[in-house]
Design a protein around this motif. Structure first.
Motif, mmCIF file in Angstrom:
data_model
loop_
_atom_site.group_PDB
_atom_site.id
_atom_site.type_symbol
_atom_site.label_atom_id
_atom_site.label_comp_id
_atom_site.label_asym_id
_atom_site.label_seq_id
_atom_site.Cartn_x
_atom_site.Cartn_y
_atom_site.Cartn_z
ATOM 1 N N ALA A 30 -28.034 31.290 107.962
ATOM 2 C CA ALA A 30 -26.890 31.789 108.730
ATOM 3 C C ALA A 30 -25.882 30.658 108.968
ATOM 4 O O ALA A 30 -24.660 30.855 108.845
ATOM 5 N N GLN A 31 -26.390 29.489 109.294
ATOM 6 C CA GLN A 31 -25.491 28.344 109.523
ATOM 7 C C GLN A 31 -24.662 28.069 108.273
ATOM 8 O O GLN A 31 -23.434 27.897 108.337
ATOM 9 N N ILE A 32 -25.322 28.056 107.134
ATOM 10 C CA ILE A 32 -24.620 27.751 105.880
ATOM 11 C C ILE A 32 -23.573 28.823 105.576
ATOM 12 O O ILE A 32 -22.439 28.511 105.192
ATOM 13 N N ALA A 60 -40.083 31.904 115.465
ATOM 14 C CA ALA A 60 -40.959 30.918 114.810
ATOM 15 C C ALA A 60 -40.370 29.525 114.998
ATOM 16 O O ALA A 60 -39.147 29.358 114.962
ATOM 17 N N VAL A 61 -41.241 28.548 115.199
ATOM 18 C CA VAL A 61 -40.754 27.165 115.376
ATOM 19 C C VAL A 61 -40.001 26.713 114.123
ATOM 20 O O VAL A 61 -38.950 26.073 114.207
ATOM 21 N N ALA A 62 -40.510 27.058 112.959
ATOM 22 C CA ALA A 62 -39.835 26.659 111.720
ATOM 23 C C ALA A 62 -38.585 27.518 111.535
ATOM 24 O O ALA A 62 -38.655 28.741 111.479
ATOM 25 N N SER A 63 -37.462 26.857 111.445
ATOM 26 C CA SER A 63 -36.192 27.573 111.326
ATOM 27 C C SER A 63 -35.990 28.059 109.890
ATOM 28 O O SER A 63 -36.143 27.296 108.940
ATOM 29 N N SER A 69 -30.523 26.792 118.750
ATOM 30 C CA SER A 69 -30.838 27.145 120.140
ATOM 31 C C SER A 69 -29.679 26.894 121.090
ATOM 32 O O SER A 69 -29.572 27.541 122.124
ATOM 33 N N GLY A 70 -28.857 25.922 120.755
ATOM 34 C CA GLY A 70 -27.804 25.522 121.679
ATOM 35 C C GLY A 70 -28.336 24.737 122.866
ATOM 36 O O GLY A 70 -27.635 24.535 123.857
ATOM 37 N N GLU A 71 -29.589 24.283 122.763
ATOM 38 C CA GLU A 71 -30.215 23.598 123.899
ATOM 39 C C GLU A 71 -30.762 22.217 123.535
ATOM 40 O O GLU A 71 -31.382 21.574 124.374
ATOM 41 N N THR A 72 -30.600 21.783 122.310
ATOM 42 C CA THR A 72 -31.216 20.523 121.875
ATOM 43 C C THR A 72 -30.619 19.326 122.627
ATOM 44 O O THR A 72 -29.413 19.067 122.551
ATOM 45 N N ALA A 73 -31.498 18.606 123.344
ATOM 46 C CA ALA A 73 -31.029 17.525 124.216
ATOM 47 C C ALA A 73 -30.335 16.416 123.425
ATOM 48 O O ALA A 73 -29.315 15.871 123.875
ATOM 49 N N SER A 124 -37.426 24.661 120.953
ATOM 50 C CA SER A 124 -36.234 23.843 121.178
ATOM 51 C C SER A 124 -36.633 22.566 121.900
ATOM 52 O O SER A 124 -37.444 22.573 122.821
ATOM 53 N N VAL A 125 -36.080 21.489 121.388
ATOM 54 C CA VAL A 125 -36.474 20.165 121.867
ATOM 55 C C VAL A 125 -35.498 19.748 122.956
ATOM 56 O O VAL A 125 -34.396 19.278 122.681
ATOM 57 N N THR A 126 -35.930 19.927 124.216
ATOM 58 C CA THR A 126 -35.011 19.707 125.325
ATOM 59 C C THR A 126 -35.200 18.344 125.991
ATOM 60 O O THR A 126 -34.767 18.124 127.103
ATOM 61 N N PHE A 166 -20.969 20.708 116.615
ATOM 62 C CA PHE A 166 -22.397 20.630 116.919
ATOM 63 C C PHE A 166 -23.075 21.846 116.309
ATOM 64 O O PHE A 166 -22.717 22.978 116.636
ATOM 65 N N ILE A 167 -24.014 21.610 115.404
ATOM 66 C CA ILE A 167 -24.738 22.738 114.818
ATOM 67 C C ILE A 167 -26.113 22.789 115.475
ATOM 68 O O ILE A 167 -26.874 21.820 115.402
ATOM 69 N N THR A 168 -26.410 23.882 116.163
ATOM 70 C CA THR A 168 -27.679 23.989 116.864
ATOM 71 C C THR A 168 -28.079 25.449 117.023
ATOM 72 O O THR A 168 -27.345 26.222 117.631
ATOM 73 N N THR A 181 -33.427 20.897 110.932
ATOM 74 C CA THR A 181 -32.905 21.855 109.962
ATOM 75 C C THR A 181 -31.399 22.039 110.111
ATOM 76 O O THR A 181 -30.684 22.195 109.116
ATOM 77 N N SER A 182 -30.906 22.012 111.340
ATOM 78 C CA SER A 182 -29.465 22.178 111.551
ATOM 79 C C SER A 182 -28.699 21.008 110.924
ATOM 80 O O SER A 182 -27.586 21.179 110.414
ATOM 81 N N TYR A 183 -29.306 19.823 110.950
ATOM 82 C CA TYR A 183 -28.705 18.664 110.273
ATOM 83 C C TYR A 183 -28.630 18.938 108.764
ATOM 84 O O TYR A 183 -27.616 18.666 108.115
ATOM 85 N N ALA A 187 -38.753 20.003 102.127
ATOM 86 C CA ALA A 187 -39.800 19.061 102.541
ATOM 87 C C ALA A 187 -40.092 19.190 104.031
ATOM 88 O O ALA A 187 -41.253 19.186 104.457
ATOM 89 N N LEU A 188 -39.041 19.342 104.830
ATOM 90 C CA LEU A 188 -39.239 19.480 106.283
ATOM 91 C C LEU A 188 -40.070 20.732 106.585
ATOM 92 O O LEU A 188 -41.006 20.706 107.385
ATOM 93 N N LYS A 189 -39.705 21.843 105.921
ATOM 94 C CA LYS A 189 -40.433 23.102 106.143
ATOM 95 C C LYS A 189 -41.912 22.901 105.842
ATOM 96 O O LYS A 189 -42.777 23.301 106.609
ATOM 97 N N LEU A 190 -42.203 22.286 104.703
ATOM 98 C CA LEU A 190 -43.605 22.128 104.292
ATOM 99 C C LEU A 190 -44.381 21.241 105.272
ATOM 100 O O LEU A 190 -45.484 21.584 105.695
ATOM 101 N N LYS A 191 -43.775 20.111 105.646
ATOM 102 C CA LYS A 191 -44.445 19.188 106.586
ATOM 103 C C LYS A 191 -44.773 19.888 107.883
ATOM 104 O O LYS A 191 -45.871 19.825 108.400
ATOM 105 N N GLU A 192 -43.735 20.523 108.401
ATOM 106 C CA GLU A 192 -43.777 21.099 109.736
ATOM 107 C C GLU A 192 -44.910 22.112 109.910
ATOM 108 O O GLU A 192 -45.598 22.111 110.927
ATOM 109 N N ILE A 193 -45.103 22.983 108.926
ATOM 110 C CA ILE A 193 -46.086 24.055 109.153
ATOM 111 C C ILE A 193 -47.387 23.893 108.380
ATOM 112 O O ILE A 193 -48.388 24.468 108.771
HETATM 113 O O1 M6R Z 1 -31.955 24.418 118.004
HETATM 114 P P1 M6R Z 1 -31.530 23.322 117.058
HETATM 115 O O2 M6R Z 1 -30.929 23.849 115.815
HETATM 116 O O3 M6R Z 1 -30.631 22.314 117.722
HETATM 117 O O4 M6R Z 1 -32.863 22.578 116.687
HETATM 118 C C1 M6R Z 1 -32.842 21.437 115.883
HETATM 119 C C2 M6R Z 1 -34.219 21.093 115.368
HETATM 120 O O5 M6R Z 1 -35.097 20.821 116.440
HETATM 121 C C3 M6R Z 1 -34.811 22.218 114.515
HETATM 122 O O6 M6R Z 1 -33.984 22.570 113.469
HETATM 123 C C4 M6R Z 1 -36.176 21.816 113.954
HETATM 124 O O7 M6R Z 1 -36.012 20.789 113.012
HETATM 125 C C5 M6R Z 1 -36.866 23.027 113.331
HETATM 126 N N1 M6R Z 1 -38.170 23.187 113.888
HETATM 127 C C6 M6R Z 1 -36.983 22.953 111.846
HETATM 128 O O8 M6R Z 1 -37.631 24.047 111.299
#
Ligand code: M6R
Length: 357
Positions: A161-163, A152-155, A104-108, A353-355, A100-102, A57-59, A236-242
């Motif tokens: 806020a990022q935008i 929630a996992v879905a951002s 969590s600030g923790e994405t590996a 967060s995907v570490t 870097f847009i993140t 989502t940050s991308y 599309a990402l939101k729908l797939k994800e949840i």
């Molecule tokens: O914490 P980050 O913004 O770096 O996370 C990036 C992605 O893992 C995150 O946006 C993920 O795609 C979300 N689960 C989407 O809803």
């Protein structure tokens, strides 16, 4: 605490108007003037190119940000997926700035790029929701999202806020460089906050759309052009994800280059029409899919709506439409997942967060 809410995701969707107002406040000084750390403005205006690095989502927020830095601030921008950039770095410009847009600030995946870029000695800036997070500590500068914890996992609220923060930053950088924009960004974001409020208040309508379009389908498509294309990918990402419905977001013009072969009787297509310059084109794309049996859900901006459209979004500045058009997509995904008994806040196979790389 999610309080009276059944899910964090719904609570976080609802918080978006307040977050928008909080951001405006946080970036204003006592005189009501927008303020961004001097070092960040200098770094932006000294750069010959901005490289935005992010995942998920940050991308998608970064893709919208590119429009702002190019159109508002006149800075050329490239947006890259962190996991790809890590091993396939493009030729860099002479004076790059890395953003870097993140949330969590923790994405590996993003951190490994930051480590490489620091070794090369280029300036770095992290846009994050978490003060003191790894990417914030390790970058030269930080811009905070002020969205409050996103559980929630879905951002959702982090994306808007990022935008908003990217739009503000681009506006202040433009002013600092001596070519201020011709609209009042604070006022326009205030209008956006009200429009977002109207959308989050239309939950019954969104639930009905989810029922009408997504209750039995195996797949769904999201189309748009320009900024609407960016939001289509996020929808599309939101729908797939949840909801685990297979979904794809793409540029309206690409339909005829392949994807249209997938359209069958009843295939749901979510079409965004908020960009005047391409409104005829996207309407044309809708006609193409309807002729092949698709079930179109047309989401248009006020002033561009046509008879038969499913949803009309309150009018906002054309550059800020993603902040509003994404809200129905978030809610529609939420209800689609709910109707399918999915674990909305903790979708299978995913972590907040995907570490790991
Ligand atoms: O914490 P980050 O913004 O770096 O996370 C990036 C992605 O893992 C995150 O946006 C993920 O795609 C979300 N689960 C989407 O809803």
């Amino acid at each position: 605490e999610k309080g009276m809410y059944p899910h964090y995701m719904l609570k976080e969707i609802d918080e978006q108007p307040a977050v928008m107002r909080k951001i405006i406040q946080a970036y204003q000084n006592e005189q009501g003037k927008l303020e961004i750390e001097e070092g960040i403005l200098t770094a932006l205006n000294n750069a010959d190119r901005l490289y935005i690095i992010a995942a998920g989502t940050s991308y998608h927020a970064g893709l919208v940000g590119k429009e702002y830095f190019e159109k508002i601030a006149g800075i050329p921008v490239e947006v890259h997926i962190s996991s790809e950039f890590g091993y396939n770095m493009p030729l860099l410009s002479e004076k790059p700035l890395f953003m870097f847009i993140t949330q969590s600030g923790e994405t590996a995946d993003s951190r490994q790029v930051l480590v490489k870029i620091k070794k090369l000695g280029h300036p770095t800036l992290t846009v994050t929701n978490v003060k003191g997070s790894t990417l914030s500590r390790e970058a030269d500068y930080t811009l905070l999202l002020h969205a409050g914890p996103e559980i929630a996992v879905a951002s959702t609220k982090a994306y808007t806020a990022q935008i908003a923060v990217l739009a503000l930053t681009a506006a202040v950088a433009a002013e600092k460089a001596g070519h201020p924009i011709d609209f009042d960004i604070v006022q326009e974001l205030g209008i956006v906050a009200n429009a977002v409020q109207a959308m989050v208040d239309s939950k019954e309508e969104m639930e009905k759309i989810a029922r009408d379009f997504l209750s039995t389908t195996r797949n769904a498509f999201f189309i748009g052009r320009n900024l609407d294309f960016c939001v289509s990918m996020e929808g599309a990402l939101k729908l797939k994800e949840i909801s685990y419905i297979q979904a794809e977001g793409f540029a309206g013009g690409e339909l005829k280059h392949g994807t249209i072969a997938l359209i069958e009787d009843g295939t749901p297509i979510f079409a965004l029409a908020t960009q005047k310059a391409v409104s005829l084109n996207i309407r044309g794309n809708v006609k193409e899919v309807v002729a092949r049996g698709a079930n179109p859900c047309i989401i248009a901006m006020e002033g561009m709506e046509e008879e038969g459209d499913t949803l009309v979004l309150p009018k906002v500045h054309p550059l800020l439409t993603p902040l509003v058009s994404v809200i129905p997509l978030q809610l529609i995904s939420y209800y689609a997942a709910l109707h399918r008994d999915c674990d909305v806040d903790k979708p299978r196979n995913l972590a907040k967060s995907v570490t790991v790389e």
